[in-house]
Design a protein around this motif. Structure first.
Motif, mmCIF file in Angstrom:
data_model
loop_
_atom_site.group_PDB
_atom_site.id
_atom_site.type_symbol
_atom_site.label_atom_id
_atom_site.label_comp_id
_atom_site.label_asym_id
_atom_site.label_seq_id
_atom_site.Cartn_x
_atom_site.Cartn_y
_atom_site.Cartn_z
ATOM 1 N N ARG A 4 26.888 -1.372 -98.067
ATOM 2 C CA ARG A 4 26.959 -2.043 -96.698
ATOM 3 C C ARG A 4 27.584 -1.201 -95.432
ATOM 4 N N LEU A 5 28.355 -0.345 -96.027
ATOM 5 C CA LEU A 5 28.917 0.482 -94.907
ATOM 6 C C LEU A 5 27.929 1.479 -94.232
ATOM 7 N N VAL A 6 27.166 2.240 -95.213
ATOM 8 C CA VAL A 6 26.240 3.081 -94.755
ATOM 9 C C VAL A 6 25.160 2.239 -93.823
ATOM 10 N N ALA A 7 24.846 1.235 -94.319
ATOM 11 C CA ALA A 7 23.697 0.205 -93.567
ATOM 12 C C ALA A 7 24.143 0.159 -92.128
ATOM 13 N N GLU A 8 25.655 -0.298 -92.005
ATOM 14 C CA GLU A 8 26.249 -0.565 -90.673
ATOM 15 C C GLU A 8 26.268 0.911 -89.998
ATOM 16 N N PHE A 9 26.610 1.907 -90.659
ATOM 17 C CA PHE A 9 26.447 3.204 -89.960
ATOM 18 C C PHE A 9 25.079 3.428 -89.203
ATOM 19 N N LEU A 10 24.160 3.499 -90.246
ATOM 20 C CA LEU A 10 22.937 3.684 -89.768
ATOM 21 C C LEU A 10 22.388 2.664 -88.694
ATOM 22 N N GLU A 11 22.704 1.576 -88.617
ATOM 23 C CA GLU A 11 22.427 0.388 -87.551
ATOM 24 C C GLU A 11 23.138 1.088 -86.367
ATOM 25 N N GLU A 12 24.216 1.162 -86.463
ATOM 26 C CA GLU A 12 25.116 1.737 -85.034
ATOM 27 C C GLU A 12 24.384 3.099 -84.575
ATOM 28 N N TYR A 13 24.045 3.903 -85.493
ATOM 29 C CA TYR A 13 23.263 5.234 -85.122
ATOM 30 C C TYR A 13 22.007 5.106 -84.296
ATOM 31 N N GLY A 14 21.384 4.073 -85.073
ATOM 32 C CA GLY A 14 20.214 3.862 -84.417
ATOM 33 C C GLY A 14 20.134 3.014 -82.988
ATOM 34 N N TRP A 15 21.206 2.521 -82.771
ATOM 35 C CA TRP A 15 21.309 2.093 -81.307
ATOM 36 C C TRP A 15 21.835 2.972 -80.429
ATOM 37 N N GLU A 16 22.560 4.232 -80.803
ATOM 38 C CA GLU A 16 23.203 5.228 -79.919
ATOM 39 C C GLU A 16 21.972 5.761 -79.159
ATOM 40 N N ALA A 17 22.248 6.396 -77.942
ATOM 41 C CA ALA A 17 21.085 7.091 -77.187
ATOM 42 C C ALA A 17 21.012 8.264 -77.887
ATOM 43 N N SER A 18 19.922 9.007 -78.113
ATOM 44 C CA SER A 18 19.873 10.117 -78.830
ATOM 45 C C SER A 18 20.762 11.273 -78.551
ATOM 46 N N GLU A 19 21.105 11.374 -77.296
ATOM 47 C CA GLU A 19 21.811 12.557 -76.726
ATOM 48 C C GLU A 19 23.281 12.241 -77.272
ATOM 49 N N HIS A 20 23.624 11.187 -77.508
ATOM 50 C CA HIS A 20 24.998 10.977 -78.159
ATOM 51 C C HIS A 20 25.105 10.936 -79.458
#
Length: 130
Positions: free
Chosen positions: A30-46
Motif C-alpha cells: 500500500r505504501l509503495v502504491a501511495e509513493f507511485l501515485e504521488e510520484y506520478g502527480w509530480e512534475a517531471s522536473e521535480h
C-alpha cells in the motif's frame, strides 16, 4: 499556535524506506502504491529530487533491493540516470514478490530490466499505479 495546514510534500524514496520498516507486506505494498501515485502527480522536473537520497535499510534485503530497482526503473522511465546509491543493491537469490504460478511466469517474461538485473521478478502490471 497556527491552524494553518502544513505544506504538502510528496513522499521521497528515503521516506518510503522508513515507512517500510517493521510493516507487514500488505502495508508495504500500500505504501509503495501511495509513493507511485504521488510520484506520478509530480512534475517531471521535480521527480528526480524524490529519488536522490538513499533510503536506510528497511531491515529486509529483498525490500532494500526492491527500492533500488524501483528507483532505477522510475528514473529510466523519466529519461534520467538513477542515483549512484542504487548500484550497491542486488540479491543473491531471485525474489518473486507475488509468488503464484501465473505471477511467476508473467514476472520472468516481463519484469522491467532494473528489477530483473537485481534478482527481483515483478510484473510491470504491479507497478501501474503511476
Amino acid at each position: 499556535m497556527s491552524n494553518r495546514p502544513s505544506k504538502y510534500e510528496p513522499m521521497t524514496m528515503a521516506h518510503l524506506g522508513l515507512l517500510l520498516v517493521g510493516a507487514d507486506d500488505t502495508r508495504r505494498w500500500r505504501l509503495v502504491a501511495e509513493f507511485l501515485e504521488e510520484y506520478g502527480w509530480e512534475a517531471s522536473e521535480h521527480r528526480a529530487d524524490l529519488l536522490i537520497q538513499e533510503p536506510a535499510s528497511t531491515g529486509d534485503d529483498q525490500w532494500d533491493v526492491f527500492l533500488a530497482a524501483l528507483t532505477e526503473h522510475l528514473a529510466a522511465r523519466d529519461g534520467r540516470g538513477a542515483p549512484a546509491w542504487v548500484e550497491t543493491r542486488s540479491l543473491r537469490r531471485f525474489w518473486f514478490p507475488f509468488n503464484t504460478r501465473a505471477a511467476r511466469v508473467d514476472a520472468v517474461v516481463h519484469a522491467p530490466a532494473a528489477f530483473r538485473r537485481r534478482g527481483v521478478f515483478i510484473s510491470p502490471e504491479e507497478l501501474k499505479v503511476a
